[in-house]
Design a protein around this motif. Structure first.
Motif, PDB file in Angstrom:
ATOM      1  N   ASP A  26       0.845  -1.188   0.000  1.00  0.00           N
ATOM      2  CA  ASP A  26       0.000   0.000   0.000  1.00  0.00           C
ATOM      3  C   ASP A  26       0.877   1.231   0.000  1.00  0.00           C
ATOM      4  N   THR A  27       0.331   2.337  -0.481  1.00  0.00           N
ATOM      5  CA  THR A  27       1.041   3.607  -0.562  1.00  0.00           C
ATOM      6  C   THR A  27       0.077   4.704  -0.095  1.00  0.00           C
ATOM      7  N   THR A  28       0.644   5.889   0.208  1.00  0.00           N
ATOM      8  CA  THR A  28      -0.195   7.020   0.599  1.00  0.00           C
ATOM      9  C   THR A  28       0.378   8.304   0.028  1.00  0.00           C
ATOM     10  N   HIS A  29      -0.314   8.879  -0.945  1.00  0.00           N
ATOM     11  CA  HIS A  29       0.126  10.160  -1.489  1.00  0.00           C
ATOM     12  C   HIS A  29       0.104  11.206  -0.385  1.00  0.00           C
ATOM     13  N   VAL A  30       1.039  12.137  -0.431  1.00  0.00           N
ATOM     14  CA  VAL A  30       1.164  13.132   0.645  1.00  0.00           C
ATOM     15  C   VAL A  30      -0.124  13.931   0.839  1.00  0.00           C
ATOM     16  N   ASP A  31      -0.854  14.205  -0.236  1.00  0.00           N
ATOM     17  CA  ASP A  31      -2.112  14.938  -0.086  1.00  0.00           C
ATOM     18  C   ASP A  31      -3.158  14.096   0.643  1.00  0.00           C
ATOM     19  N   ASN A  32      -3.107  12.796   0.462  1.00  0.00           N
ATOM     20  CA  ASN A  32      -4.014  11.911   1.200  1.00  0.00           C
ATOM     21  C   ASN A  32      -3.619  11.828   2.675  1.00  0.00           C
ATOM     22  N   ASP A  70      -3.721   5.043  -0.168  1.00  0.00           N
ATOM     23  CA  ASP A  70      -4.306   5.510  -1.426  1.00  0.00           C
ATOM     24  C   ASP A  70      -5.551   4.723  -1.806  1.00  0.00           C
ATOM     25  N   GLY A  71      -5.968   3.771  -0.986  1.00  0.00           N
ATOM     26  CA  GLY A  71      -7.249   3.108  -1.179  1.00  0.00           C
ATOM     27  C   GLY A  71      -7.190   1.669  -1.609  1.00  0.00           C
ATOM     28  N   SER A  72      -6.120   1.270  -2.294  1.00  0.00           N
ATOM     29  CA  SER A  72      -5.978  -0.124  -2.731  1.00  0.00           C
ATOM     30  C   SER A  72      -4.502  -0.409  -2.951  1.00  0.00           C
ATOM     31  N   PRO A  73      -4.092  -1.665  -2.769  1.00  0.00           N
ATOM     32  CA  PRO A  73      -2.668  -1.988  -2.926  1.00  0.00           C
ATOM     33  C   PRO A  73      -2.246  -2.031  -4.389  1.00  0.00           C
ATOM     34  N   VAL A  74      -0.930  -2.046  -4.571  1.00  0.00           N
ATOM     35  CA  VAL A  74      -0.328  -2.093  -5.900  1.00  0.00           C
ATOM     36  C   VAL A  74       0.879  -3.013  -5.813  1.00  0.00           C
ATOM     37  N   TYR A 111      17.544  -3.360   8.356  1.00  0.00           N
ATOM     38  CA  TYR A 111      16.299  -4.114   8.479  1.00  0.00           C
ATOM     39  C   TYR A 111      15.131  -3.401   7.790  1.00  0.00           C
ATOM     40  N   MET A 112      14.978  -2.105   8.042  1.00  0.00           N
ATOM     41  CA  MET A 112      13.824  -1.397   7.490  1.00  0.00           C
ATOM     42  C   MET A 112      13.816  -1.434   5.970  1.00  0.00           C
ATOM     43  N   SER A 113      14.979  -1.217   5.356  1.00  0.00           N
ATOM     44  CA  SER A 113      15.054  -1.236   3.889  1.00  0.00           C
ATOM     45  C   SER A 113      14.640  -2.594   3.342  1.00  0.00           C
ATOM     46  N   VAL A 114      15.084  -3.661   4.007  1.00  0.00           N
ATOM     47  CA  VAL A 114      14.749  -5.018   3.564  1.00  0.00           C
ATOM     48  C   VAL A 114      13.254  -5.275   3.726  1.00  0.00           C
ATOM     49  N   TRP A 115      12.689  -4.902   4.852  1.00  0.00           N
ATOM     50  CA  TRP A 115      11.271  -5.170   5.097  1.00  0.00           C
ATOM     51  C   TRP A 115      10.371  -4.358   4.176  1.00  0.00           C
ATOM     52  N   VAL A 116      10.696  -3.066   4.021  1.00  0.00           N
ATOM     53  CA  VAL A 116       9.862  -2.205   3.180  1.00  0.00           C
ATOM     54  C   VAL A 116       9.920  -2.641   1.721  1.00  0.00           C
ATOM     55  N   SER A 117      11.110  -3.051   1.279  1.00  0.00           N
ATOM     56  CA  SER A 117      11.305  -3.383  -0.134  1.00  0.00           C
ATOM     57  C   SER A 117      11.012  -4.836  -0.470  1.00  0.00           C
ATOM     58  N   GLY A 118      10.984  -5.716   0.540  1.00  0.00           N
ATOM     59  CA  GLY A 118      10.890  -7.138   0.237  1.00  0.00           C
ATOM     60  C   GLY A 118       9.741  -7.886   0.857  1.00  0.00           C
ATOM     61  N   ARG A 119       8.901  -7.217   1.654  1.00  0.00           N
ATOM     62  CA  ARG A 119       7.786  -7.880   2.323  1.00  0.00           C
ATOM     63  C   ARG A 119       6.451  -7.232   1.945  1.00  0.00           C
ATOM     64  N   GLU A 120       5.417  -8.053   1.799  1.00  0.00           N
ATOM     65  CA  GLU A 120       4.088  -7.497   1.551  1.00  0.00           C
ATOM     66  C   GLU A 120       3.665  -6.608   2.715  1.00  0.00           C
ATOM     67  N   CYS A 121       3.029  -5.482   2.363  1.00  0.00           N
ATOM     68  CA  CYS A 121       2.423  -4.627   3.382  1.00  0.00           C
ATOM     69  C   CYS A 121       1.124  -4.071   2.815  1.00  0.00           C
ATOM     70  N   THR A 122       0.022  -4.699   3.191  1.00  0.00           N
ATOM     71  CA  THR A 122      -1.295  -4.259   2.748  1.00  0.00           C
ATOM     72  C   THR A 122      -2.140  -3.946   3.971  1.00  0.00           C
ATOM     73  N   ILE A 123      -2.975  -2.922   3.844  1.00  0.00           N
ATOM     74  CA  ILE A 123      -3.624  -2.329   5.005  1.00  0.00           C
ATOM     75  C   ILE A 123      -5.118  -2.146   4.778  1.00  0.00           C
ATOM     76  N   ASP A 124      -5.876  -2.459   5.787  1.00  0.00           N
ATOM     77  CA  ASP A 124      -7.330  -2.271   5.795  1.00  0.00           C
ATOM     78  C   ASP A 124      -7.630  -0.900   6.399  1.00  0.00           C
ATOM     79  N   ILE A 125      -8.220   0.004   5.611  1.00  0.00           N
ATOM     80  CA  ILE A 125      -8.503   1.354   6.109  1.00  0.00           C
ATOM     81  C   ILE A 125      -9.992   1.552   6.425  1.00  0.00           C
ATOM     82  N   THR A 126     -10.676   0.459   6.714  1.00  0.00           N
ATOM     83  CA  THR A 126     -12.106   0.546   7.026  1.00  0.00           C
ATOM     84  C   THR A 126     -12.378   1.487   8.190  1.00  0.00           C
ATOM     85  N   LYS A 127     -11.528   1.446   9.214  1.00  0.00           N
ATOM     86  CA  LYS A 127     -11.763   2.275  10.399  1.00  0.00           C
ATOM     87  C   LYS A 127     -11.724   3.760  10.044  1.00  0.00           C
TER      88      LYS A 127
END
Length: 324
Positions: A200-206, A228-232, A283-299
């Motif tokens: 998932d990503t978040t544009h700065v305006d969002n 941004d509403g949906s993963p890519v 660690y952070m570079s590896v996790w951000v670049s190599g692991r899935e990160c998808t988020i539920d924004i229902t709340k």
């Protein structure tokens, strides 16, 4: 209108937030530590206030008369674990205390999904997933501990709310995209695995939209994810980002397991030896670049009425344009 104090106002998110607050009529003060930062926030229409997160008296003076604080300042990379803790945890504690003593009514903290990370994929996670102040990554651990302080501080005259964006990007970015371009130019860019995991990503305006909604509608003591509403697909999005700068993404890949070993070795050495530069892979570079990160924004959608105000295609078009 409201008098607002913004920390981190000379940064990417803070600067865009100041511009939006000024546009809707608020009086904005911005914490600064340098002449360059003062000039930047002044150019956006804010009143620069000289203070440091390690200076409780300066913070109290900065917060005096403000009704709302947006705390966007944070160390995101570089430095020892002690420096991350000093800036992100002790600094946040100092800002919370100063805001409360100054009579601030609401404190909105810029959190991050990284506060949940300790090497595991994050798959369709929501706000019920535990924070990881025990994380091996200094950024993750310090941001988790900072968020705990913010949420525990709710009440006794001041309400606190946390907003967690993921992978902030957009025109004006001085960190993420320039770093990616620099890595490609230096021949140091590789996909971890094949890079085809979801993110998932978040544009700065969002992000800014979410912050304003959190300030207005957020339930005290709560945290909210925004995206941004949906993963890519990570590889596709980063390739598109680089293309906006006329840079072609390389095809080179590094197996995720090897990257993880390199990061672990580097982090251990840098904590053991008196080395000043950052490790070649952390660690952070590896996790951000190599692991899935998808988020539920229902709340956020349900409680804040949040919806992204800018699409990825609109944001990429801005980056491609000369004005972007």
């Amino acid at each position: 209108m409201t008098t607002v104090l913004v920390t981190g106002g000379s940064g990417f998110v803070g600067g865009r937030l100041i511009a939006r607050l000024i546009a809707v009529g608020h009086t904005v003060r911005a914490l600064v530590r340098s002449d360059a930062a003062a000039q930047r926030v002044q150019g956006l229409g804010a009143i620069p206030v000289r203070a440091d997160l390690a200076d409780p008296e300066g913070l109290r003076a900065a917060a005096a008369g403000a009704e709302l604080v947006f705390h966007a300042a944070a160390r995101t990379d570089g430095g020892s674990r002690q420096q991350f803790w000093a800036d992100n945890v002790t600094g946040t504690a100092n800002m919370i205390r100063a805001a409360r003593e100054a009579g601030v009514a609401r404190f909105v903290h810029v959190g991050t999904e990284a506060a949940l990370m300790n090497g595991q994929p994050l798959v369709n996670v929501n706000e019920t997933v535990p924070l990881r102040p025990d994380s091996r990554a200094s950024y993750s651990a310090s941001k988790a501990a900072a968020e705990q302080l913010v949420r525990e501080a709710n009440g006794t005259g001041m309400e606190t709310v946390v907003l967690r964006p993921r992978f902030v990007w957009g025109a004006g970015d001085t960190t993420l995209l320039p770093r990616l371009v620099g890595m490609v130019d230096a021949g140091r860019f590789s996909w971890l695995g094949d890079g085809r995991h979801l993110t998932d990503t978040t544009h700065v305006d969002n992000v800014v939209e979410g912050l304003l909604l959190a300030a207005e509608r957020g339930r005290p003591g709560q945290a909210y994810f925004v995206t941004d509403g949906s993963p890519v697909v990570f590889r596709e999005f980063v390739t598109q980002l680089l293309a906006t700068q006329g840079v072609a993404a390389p095809n080179r890949s590094l197996p995720y397991g090897i990257a993880r070993i390199v990061a672990a070795t580097g982090e251990t050495l840098w904590r053991t030896l008196p080395l000043t530069a950052a490790p070649p892979l952390d660690y952070m570079s590896v996790w951000v670049s190599g692991r899935e990160c998808t988020i539920d924004i229902t709340k956020a959608r349900t409680e804040l009425g949040y919806e992204p105000i800018k699409t990825r295609q609109q944001g990429l078009a801005e980056l491609r344009s000369p004005a972007g």
